[in-house]
Design an enzyme around this catalytic site. Structure first.
Site, PDB file in Angstrom:
ATOM      1  N   GLU A   1      46.841 -75.833 -63.345  1.00  0.00           N
ATOM      2  CA  GLU A   1      45.462 -75.350 -63.042  1.00  0.00           C
ATOM      3  C   GLU A   1      45.286 -74.306 -61.943  1.00  0.00           C
ATOM      4  OE1 GLU A   1      42.962 -78.927 -63.503  1.00  0.00           O
ATOM      5  OE2 GLU A   1      43.045 -78.926 -65.659  1.00  0.00           O
TER       6      GLU A   1
ATOM      7  N   CYS B   1      42.187 -70.885 -55.917  1.00  0.00           N
ATOM      8  CA  CYS B   1      42.996 -72.049 -55.479  1.00  0.00           C
ATOM      9  C   CYS B   1      44.110 -72.023 -56.672  1.00  0.00           C
ATOM     10  CB  CYS B   1      42.096 -73.254 -55.562  1.00  0.00           C
ATOM     11  SG  CYS B   1      43.016 -74.803 -55.258  1.00  0.00           S
TER      12      CYS B   1
ATOM     13  N   CYS C   1      53.059 -83.563 -59.150  1.00  0.00           N
ATOM     14  CA  CYS C   1      53.431 -83.512 -57.817  1.00  0.00           C
ATOM     15  C   CYS C   1      53.954 -84.994 -57.369  1.00  0.00           C
ATOM     16  CB  CYS C   1      52.172 -83.508 -56.947  1.00  0.00           C
ATOM     17  SG  CYS C   1      52.096 -83.818 -55.116  1.00  0.00           S
TER      18      CYS C   1
ATOM     19  N   CYS D   1      49.550 -88.996 -53.463  1.00  0.00           N
ATOM     20  CA  CYS D   1      48.392 -89.537 -52.782  1.00  0.00           C
ATOM     21  C   CYS D   1      47.498 -90.353 -53.611  1.00  0.00           C
ATOM     22  CB  CYS D   1      47.679 -88.383 -52.126  1.00  0.00           C
ATOM     23  SG  CYS D   1      48.854 -87.349 -50.904  1.00  0.00           S
TER      24      CYS D   1
ATOM     25  N   CYS E   1      44.584 -88.750 -55.398  1.00  0.00           N
ATOM     26  CA  CYS E   1      44.708 -87.361 -56.169  1.00  0.00           C
ATOM     27  C   CYS E   1      45.062 -87.714 -57.580  1.00  0.00           C
ATOM     28  CB  CYS E   1      45.723 -86.545 -55.172  1.00  0.00           C
ATOM     29  SG  CYS E   1      45.997 -84.870 -56.204  1.00  0.00           S
TER      30      CYS E   1
ATOM     31  N   GLU F   1      52.863 -79.923 -54.005  1.00  0.00           N
ATOM     32  CA  GLU F   1      52.996 -79.729 -52.621  1.00  0.00           C
ATOM     33  C   GLU F   1      53.671 -78.602 -52.187  1.00  0.00           C
ATOM     34  OE1 GLU F   1      53.423 -79.141 -48.865  1.00  0.00           O
ATOM     35  OE2 GLU F   1      52.249 -81.029 -48.957  1.00  0.00           O
TER      36      GLU F   1
ATOM     37  N   SER G   1      48.253 -75.594 -47.785  1.00  0.00           N
ATOM     38  CA  SER G   1      47.829 -76.866 -47.538  1.00  0.00           C
ATOM     39  C   SER G   1      48.975 -77.905 -47.650  1.00  0.00           C
ATOM     40  CB  SER G   1      46.748 -77.151 -48.492  1.00  0.00           C
ATOM     41  OG  SER G   1      46.239 -78.772 -48.380  1.00  0.00           O
TER      42      SER G   1
ATOM     43  N   SER H   1      46.550 -82.281 -45.199  1.00  0.00           N
ATOM     44  CA  SER H   1      45.695 -83.197 -45.731  1.00  0.00           C
ATOM     45  C   SER H   1      46.006 -84.303 -44.997  1.00  0.00           C
ATOM     46  CB  SER H   1      46.294 -83.447 -47.207  1.00  0.00           C
ATOM     47  OG  SER H   1      46.127 -82.256 -48.006  1.00  0.00           O
ATOM     48  N   LEU H   2      45.113 -84.760 -44.264  1.00  0.00           N
ATOM     49  CA  LEU H   2      45.048 -85.853 -43.249  1.00  0.00           C
ATOM     50  C   LEU H   2      44.618 -87.205 -43.979  1.00  0.00           C
ATOM     51  CD1 LEU H   2      46.192 -86.539 -40.309  1.00  0.00           C
ATOM     52  CD2 LEU H   2      43.936 -85.970 -39.622  1.00  0.00           C
TER      53      LEU H   2
ATOM     54  N   ASN I   1      36.157 -87.212 -55.269  1.00  0.00           N
ATOM     55  CA  ASN I   1      36.005 -87.079 -56.423  1.00  0.00           C
ATOM     56  C   ASN I   1      36.534 -88.142 -57.369  1.00  0.00           C
ATOM     57  OD1 ASN I   1      34.337 -84.452 -56.846  1.00  0.00           O
ATOM     58  ND2 ASN I   1      36.341 -83.705 -55.672  1.00  0.00           N
TER      59      ASN I   1
ATOM     60  N   CYS J   1      38.077 -80.699 -55.746  1.00  0.00           N
ATOM     61  CA  CYS J   1      39.094 -81.007 -55.108  1.00  0.00           C
ATOM     62  C   CYS J   1      39.423 -82.531 -55.535  1.00  0.00           C
ATOM     63  CB  CYS J   1      38.772 -81.120 -53.544  1.00  0.00           C
ATOM     64  SG  CYS J   1      40.136 -81.304 -52.511  1.00  0.00           S
TER      65      CYS J   1
END
Length: 385
Positions: free
Chosen positions: A93, A106, A113, A117, A120, A173, A204, A226-227, A303, A346
């Site tokens: 996307e 974006c 991925c 995470c 996500c 990533e 990112s 991305s912390l 989200n 996001c």
């Protein structure tokens, strides 16, 4: 017959090398770049300042082929999301976010991925493969010239640029697909292509420390990390990569990157998860964690999606959290949720990437077995001796 070479796979050095192979001078590479990346041209016959013999030669051995769009949705707030076919049942996307003074694209760098995470939705579908240069830069090529066509803006450098900022924050990533990502970045920055400022292009990363150092040497652009957690124990759960590159190493890499970065700060992305990472204590831990790293915080309201088991922090909590950071002198913003009515916000970019983990299939089968053999099938139960 040899398959035609896709010119979207070339960075600026690649264009020069290819023209040299054809016995053409280096200035032809710049002309080709301008036709393709400034005018959006894919028909060699229309590249009128190239010699006719070269145009004919290229029509036989080369092509300009971007991945095709499966769907194109526009949100009520103007956000636009394309689902891009990258073959073998995989799609990624690309999201365009319009604002008054800029247009941000974006971009995805992988189909799926592998970082996984917890918050996500992309990672929950597993990893399929890395994208090629043409599949990464092709997203920008497709979006820029589609936006121009839809708005009646002429191609070429005289037409108003629709995309002023690019963020590598889509699927995947970026630093785990390093070489194609950097090749695409070099095209974005090149004056004979898109001519974007290093400050307006952001990579990112979830914290791939060795590749952060490598990016600093090869193509330093703005960096976002991305912390999402203020200590190692929590980040190990939310961002599993932290087990390999813990926070101390990540903060040191961020400091090293700033020596080469176009901006004098690192952006830390922080997804606000109710009761997980959003307490006052977490905020104070963050202040201590970044004390030696010039930075800004971008707080992202989560989200939700069903598989996560997580909830979004409420607005009062997010504001209180941000105030603690602000009071400590840290620049802090709260990201406005955009495009969530078309799943373009996001953390929602799961799209139609093939589910390599087969989670849905296995969960359905488990439900069937539990119906047949009882509710405890597949669960650990304690048996008394």
């Amino acid at each position: 017959m040899t398959a035609p070479v896709n010119l979207l796979d070339f960075d600026p050095a690649g264009f020069i090398a290819y023209c040299d192979e054809l016995g053409e001078k280096a200035f032809r590479a710049k002309q080709l770049q301008r036709w393709i990346h400034q005018f959006g041209e894919s028909d060699f016959a229309r590249m009128t300042d190239l010699a006719k013999s070269l145009r004919e030669k290229m029509s036989r051995c080369a092509e300009v082929r971007a991945p095709s769009a499966i769907s194109d949705h526009v949100s009520s707030d103007g956000t636009r999301k394309w689902l891009i076919d990258v073959g073998q049942g995989n799609a990624v996307e690309t999201v365009y976010i319009p604002e008054e003074t800029r247009g941000t694209l974006c971009v995805s760098t992988q189909a799926g991925c592998a970082v996984n995470c917890r918050f996500c939705s992309t990672g929950k579908q597993g990893f399929s493969r890395n994208l090629s240069v043409s599949e990464i830069i092709g997203q920008l090529w497709m979006a820029e010239f589609e936006l121009r066509r839809s708005k009646g803006v002429q191609p070429g450098p005289k037409g108003d640029r629709q995309i002023t900022n690019v963020v590598m924050m889509g699927m995947g990533e970026p630093l785990l697909n390093f070489d194609p990502t950097v090749a695409a970045l070099k095209l974005m920055l090149d004056d004979n292509a898109y001519g974007l400022s290093r400050r307006r292009v952001t990579v990112s990363t979830s914290g791939v420390v060795p590749m952060i150092d490598k990016l600093a040497q090869e193509c330093p652009v703005a960096l976002a990390v991305s912390l999402h957690a203020s200590n190692d124990a929590l980040r190990d759960v939310l961002v599993p990569l932290n087990k390999k590159y813990p926070l101390k190493e990540l903060m040191a890499a961020c400091k090293r990157y700033l020596e080469f970065a176009p901006r004098d700060f690192i952006t830390f992305e922080y997804c606000m998860l109710d009761g997980v990472n959003d307490t006052d204590l977490h905020a104070r831990e963050l202040i201590a964690l970044v004390k030696d790293v010039p930075c800004k915080f971008n707080l992202i309201p989560f989200n939700p999606f069903p598989e996560s088991g997580l909830k979004r922090s409420n607005n009062v909590r997010i504001k209180a959290f941000s105030q603690i950071l602000l009071d400590a002198g840290l620049v802090t913003t709260i990201r406005k949720t955009r495009g969530d009515d078309i799943d373009a916000a996001c953390g929602q970019l799961a799209g139609d990437v093939r589910d390599r983990t087969r989670v849905q299939e296995r969960m359905q089968k488990m439900a069937e077995y539990q119906t047949k053999f009882g509710a405890n099938f597949g669960k650990i139960v304690e048996i008394s001796s």
